[in-house]
Motif scaffolding. Structure first.
Motif, PDB file in Angstrom:
ATOM      1  N   ASP A 146      50.813  44.654  53.282  1.00  0.00           N
ATOM      2  CA  ASP A 146      50.505  43.253  53.186  1.00  0.00           C
ATOM      3  C   ASP A 146      51.356  42.217  52.737  1.00  0.00           C
ATOM      4  OD1 ASP A 146      48.685  43.315  55.574  1.00  0.00           O
ATOM      5  OD2 ASP A 146      47.302  42.498  54.894  1.00  0.00           O
ATOM      6  N   SER A 147      52.192  41.383  52.973  1.00  0.00           N
ATOM      7  CA  SER A 147      53.395  40.865  51.998  1.00  0.00           C
ATOM      8  C   SER A 147      52.757  40.092  50.808  1.00  0.00           C
ATOM      9  CB  SER A 147      53.976  39.785  52.759  1.00  0.00           C
ATOM     10  OG  SER A 147      53.480  38.916  52.940  1.00  0.00           O
ATOM     11  N   ASN A 148      51.556  39.711  51.431  1.00  0.00           N
ATOM     12  CA  ASN A 148      50.790  38.736  49.879  1.00  0.00           C
ATOM     13  C   ASN A 148      49.502  39.875  48.611  1.00  0.00           C
ATOM     14  OD1 ASN A 148      49.364  39.305  51.634  1.00  0.00           O
ATOM     15  ND2 ASN A 148      47.888  37.457  50.779  1.00  0.00           N
ATOM     16  N   PHE A 149      50.301  40.987  49.805  1.00  0.00           N
ATOM     17  CA  PHE A 149      49.070  42.346  48.362  1.00  0.00           C
ATOM     18  C   PHE A 149      48.919  42.272  46.761  1.00  0.00           C
ATOM     19  CE2 PHE A 149      47.297  46.566  47.091  1.00  0.00           C
ATOM     20  CZ  PHE A 149      46.286  46.941  47.918  1.00  0.00           C
ATOM     21  N   VAL A 150      49.928  42.450  46.502  1.00  0.00           N
ATOM     22  CA  VAL A 150      50.310  42.791  45.172  1.00  0.00           C
ATOM     23  C   VAL A 150      49.986  41.145  44.457  1.00  0.00           C
ATOM     24  CG1 VAL A 150      52.464  42.782  43.153  1.00  0.00           C
ATOM     25  CG2 VAL A 150      52.451  44.116  45.348  1.00  0.00           C
ATOM     26  N   VAL A 183      46.775  41.414  41.804  1.00  0.00           N
ATOM     27  CA  VAL A 183      47.278  40.495  40.613  1.00  0.00           C
ATOM     28  C   VAL A 183      46.752  39.490  39.712  1.00  0.00           C
ATOM     29  CG1 VAL A 183      48.854  39.449  39.007  1.00  0.00           C
ATOM     30  CG2 VAL A 183      49.377  41.634  40.493  1.00  0.00           C
ATOM     31  N   GLU A 184      46.172  38.464  40.841  1.00  0.00           N
ATOM     32  CA  GLU A 184      46.114  37.127  40.294  1.00  0.00           C
ATOM     33  C   GLU A 184      44.542  37.704  40.361  1.00  0.00           C
ATOM     34  OE1 GLU A 184      44.160  33.880  42.895  1.00  0.00           O
ATOM     35  OE2 GLU A 184      45.461  35.034  44.217  1.00  0.00           O
ATOM     36  N   HIS A 226      40.896  38.391  35.830  1.00  0.00           N
ATOM     37  CA  HIS A 226      38.816  39.433  35.140  1.00  0.00           C
ATOM     38  C   HIS A 226      39.440  40.479  34.733  1.00  0.00           C
ATOM     39  CE1 HIS A 226      37.534  36.766  38.801  1.00  0.00           C
ATOM     40  NE2 HIS A 226      36.369  37.732  38.703  1.00  0.00           N
ATOM     41  N   PRO A 227      39.195  39.784  32.756  1.00  0.00           N
ATOM     42  CA  PRO A 227      39.141  41.364  32.373  1.00  0.00           C
ATOM     43  C   PRO A 227      39.082  41.816  32.725  1.00  0.00           C
ATOM     44  CG  PRO A 227      39.070  38.963  31.633  1.00  0.00           C
ATOM     45  CD  PRO A 227      38.607  38.838  32.448  1.00  0.00           C
ATOM     46  N   VAL A 255      42.464  46.456  41.269  1.00  0.00           N
ATOM     47  CA  VAL A 255      42.494  45.897  43.458  1.00  0.00           C
ATOM     48  C   VAL A 255      42.961  46.467  44.136  1.00  0.00           C
ATOM     49  CG1 VAL A 255      41.707  43.650  43.475  1.00  0.00           C
ATOM     50  CG2 VAL A 255      41.466  44.018  40.947  1.00  0.00           C
ATOM     51  N   CYS A 256      42.331  46.538  44.952  1.00  0.00           N
ATOM     52  CA  CYS A 256      42.368  46.937  46.384  1.00  0.00           C
ATOM     53  C   CYS A 256      42.469  46.113  47.331  1.00  0.00           C
ATOM     54  CB  CYS A 256      41.798  48.295  46.803  1.00  0.00           C
ATOM     55  SG  CYS A 256      43.218  49.092  47.755  1.00  0.00           S
TER      56      CYS A 256
END
Length: 272
Positions: free
Chosen positions: A72-76, A80-81, A86-87, A92-93
């Motif tokens: 999806d276009s907002n996947f990355v 990343v957010e 969350h250190p 995250v997938c």
């Protein structure tokens, strides 16, 4: 290229293609400075090609994507957010949607959330449930990948996600998706196993090989070094037991009359 994440680089590792891939990719690079293209002189197999792509990564986060998959276009940006907030999370997938000949398939990938505070529990939870392992194609912290970026053994993707899970939590977001095409190299499991050098006999029961490689990886990989030899041996035994119970019990139940009840008790013990 359609991602809404601003600071993006796209690395293409061409595994010595023999079609029009090179010409197409070079033309894309001329139009978009975010894209970098590298070509291997000979086909090195998919695991080594994944590793080759990672060696060109410059940023603190990355994701692998096979040539017939998309996101999806907002996947990355979403992944990343989550990592930045969350250190203690290393990967995250999004949810995985499969397609067969261009149409959505009923095949489902289990939603993977390895969120235990215990590193060894996260590893065991992974091996108790992993199937096609689409989760590995999420956004990962680059620093968490070892020198052998992608283990070059059959089932190496399982080993790699286990190493990552040992280092931190793995989370699946429900509002973005990874879209995967069924078929290709990964569709022929026996052929894939033989491509990694397994004998035809072992390739018929590939889970035996995966169990052996998983146990050996816990004993050898740098990711597990910090828990000491005794705890590594114990974890290796638990991993082997969990995989043997998961794959061996159904196999034996089908072949040994009257073995179902005691074998299932053994299996349930390793699931706890």
């Amino acid at each position: 290229m359609a991602q809404d994440y601003a600071d993006l680089e796209i690395v293409i590792s061409d595994n010595a293609s023999t079609d029009g891939t090179e010409q197409f990719c070079r033309s894309v690079c001329e139009k978009d400075a975010r894209v970098r293209y590298y070509r291997l002189p000979e086909n090195v197999g998919h695991a080594r090609n994944f590793a080759a792509a990672f060696r060109h990564v410059r940023g603190p986060f990355f994701l692998w994507l096979a040539d017939d998959d998309w996101i999806d276009s907002n996947f990355v940006s979403r992944c990343v957010e989550k990592l930045q907030s969350h250190p203690d999370t290393v990967l995250v997938c999004g949810v995985c949607i499969y397609y067969r000949e261009g149409n959505p398939s009923e095949l489902n990938e289990p939603v993977v959330n390895l969120l235990s505070e215990s590193p060894t529990r996260r590893v065991l939870d992974h091996y108790r449930s992993v199937k096609r392992n689409a989760t590995l194609l999420g956004v990962t912290r680059s620093a968490c990948i070892e020198a052998d970026a992608f283990p070059t053994v059959f089932g190496g993707d399982w080993l790699l996600l286990a190493r990552l899970a040992f280092q931190g939590k793995v989370n699946t977001l429900g509002d973005v998706a990874l879209h995967r095409s069924l078929g290709g190299e990964s569709g022929d499991m026996r052929g894939l196993a033989m491509g990694f050098g397994l004998s035809p006999a072992i390739a018929r029961v590939p889970n035996v090989a995966i169990t052996w490689y998983a146990v050996r990886d816990v004993l050898r990989a740098d990711s597990y070094r910090r828990i000491g030899t005794v705890r590594r041996v114990a974890l290796a035994g638990e991993v082997g037991g969990a995989l043997a119970a998961r794959f061996g019990v159904p196999y034996l139940v089908r072949r040994i009359p009257g073995a179902a009840a005691p074998l299932r008790r053994v299996r349930d013990r390793f699931r706890r």
